[in-house]
Write a protein that holds these residues in place. Sequence first.
Motif, PDB file in Angstrom:
ATOM      1  N   PHE A 138      32.741  57.943  24.802  1.00  0.00           N
ATOM      2  CA  PHE A 138      32.638  59.295  25.348  1.00  0.00           C
ATOM      3  C   PHE A 138      33.484  60.285  24.669  1.00  0.00           C
ATOM      4  CE2 PHE A 138      31.175  56.728  28.798  1.00  0.00           C
ATOM      5  CZ  PHE A 138      29.745  57.369  28.921  1.00  0.00           C
ATOM      6  N   ALA A 182      34.671  65.480  27.934  1.00  0.00           N
ATOM      7  CA  ALA A 182      34.337  65.133  29.447  1.00  0.00           C
ATOM      8  C   ALA A 182      34.867  66.340  30.144  1.00  0.00           C
ATOM      9  CB  ALA A 182      35.097  63.914  29.898  1.00  0.00           C
ATOM     10  N   TRP A 196      22.216  59.564  34.260  1.00  0.00           N
ATOM     11  CA  TRP A 196      22.139  59.881  32.895  1.00  0.00           C
ATOM     12  C   TRP A 196      21.398  61.107  32.696  1.00  0.00           C
ATOM     13  CZ3 TRP A 196      25.104  57.026  29.488  1.00  0.00           C
ATOM     14  CH2 TRP A 196      25.677  55.863  29.918  1.00  0.00           C
ATOM     15  N   LEU A 252      33.026  53.497  34.904  1.00  0.00           N
ATOM     16  CA  LEU A 252      33.080  54.047  33.504  1.00  0.00           C
ATOM     17  C   LEU A 252      33.372  52.942  32.448  1.00  0.00           C
ATOM     18  CD1 LEU A 252      33.068  56.355  31.689  1.00  0.00           C
ATOM     19  CD2 LEU A 252      35.153  56.706  32.078  1.00  0.00           C
ATOM     20  N   LEU A 303      30.044  63.486  29.282  1.00  0.00           N
ATOM     21  CA  LEU A 303      30.628  62.987  30.715  1.00  0.00           C
ATOM     22  C   LEU A 303      31.118  63.874  31.449  1.00  0.00           C
ATOM     23  CD1 LEU A 303      31.459  60.067  32.226  1.00  0.00           C
ATOM     24  CD2 LEU A 303      33.676  60.276  31.187  1.00  0.00           C
ATOM     25  N   LEU A 353      26.471  60.958  30.247  1.00  0.00           N
ATOM     26  CA  LEU A 353      26.823  60.216  31.862  1.00  0.00           C
ATOM     27  C   LEU A 353      27.448  61.171  32.916  1.00  0.00           C
ATOM     28  CD1 LEU A 353      26.945  57.619  33.480  1.00  0.00           C
ATOM     29  CD2 LEU A 353      29.044  56.922  32.636  1.00  0.00           C
TER      30      LEU A 353
END
Length: 280
Positions: free
Chosen positions: A48, A51, A257, A41, A106, A135
């Motif tokens: 981001f 998450a 991704w 990361l 994320l 991601l």
Amino acid sequence: MSVPILFNRQLVRLHRDRAVSHMQEMQDVVERCADQLLGRLDDVQRSFANALEIGGRGIIGPALQARGINTISADLSHKLVAINQGKSCVCMDEEMLPFAAESFDLVIAHFNLHWVNDLPGALMQIRNILRPDGLFLAAVPILPTLSLLRTIMTEAEIEHYGGASPRISPFPDLRACAELMQRAGFALPVVDKEKLDLVYRSAAALFRDLRFSGETNALVEGKKNLTHHSFWVHCLEKLEQQDELAVPLHFAVLTGWAPDVSQPQPLKPGQFSMSLENVF
């Protein structure tokens, strides 16, 4: 298409519930593996906002929060996810993610996807809850993890019972992980292999750590009746005969991704400006 049921998910939850009281003993191993994901990361040159971390065991969630990322921690085990005190926590089944499409930019899964029956379906759900260009990072144990233990237990099964029943979770290899990422529709997928060297003073210590980490047998087709004492004596003796009881943890770090038009696209046939003959 029906999904084969390999794992008893209720038993997986019970094992993870039990592991909570032994988190301190396994802290070093958990942190070293988590560092591999967080290191990936750190290499990403973008920020981001929201998450989801799955199976972080109280390590991944706080680390993401410290980076200023609004994080939801989730796990199949209510007791395990509850150790993220003061954080947003959800007890959920990884096979049925309770989130709307494009909810996160994320998603990190830390050593829990290997207990999912429908792994392709779980990966597709993860891709679905990611925003475009979001991601996905995951750590998954792969072969030849526990190969020595698998061989010894299989030999002992055949000797004592005339046949072998599965006692260790089947792990994918690196190629299978790459194929799963492509099948799930992730863009720019990358699969790296990592290894954590673990050496034990005794076979009993190995079995203890498997129990303390919630990684003991949860296979549906496992042996149902009580195992004879002589079977375990045989396994322990064989393991103790090793000059060094090395049990390396091999795992894959998956990176992918959610597709987005801003991402680099492969050239179509005929669009190349240089022939491979001129490269080599």
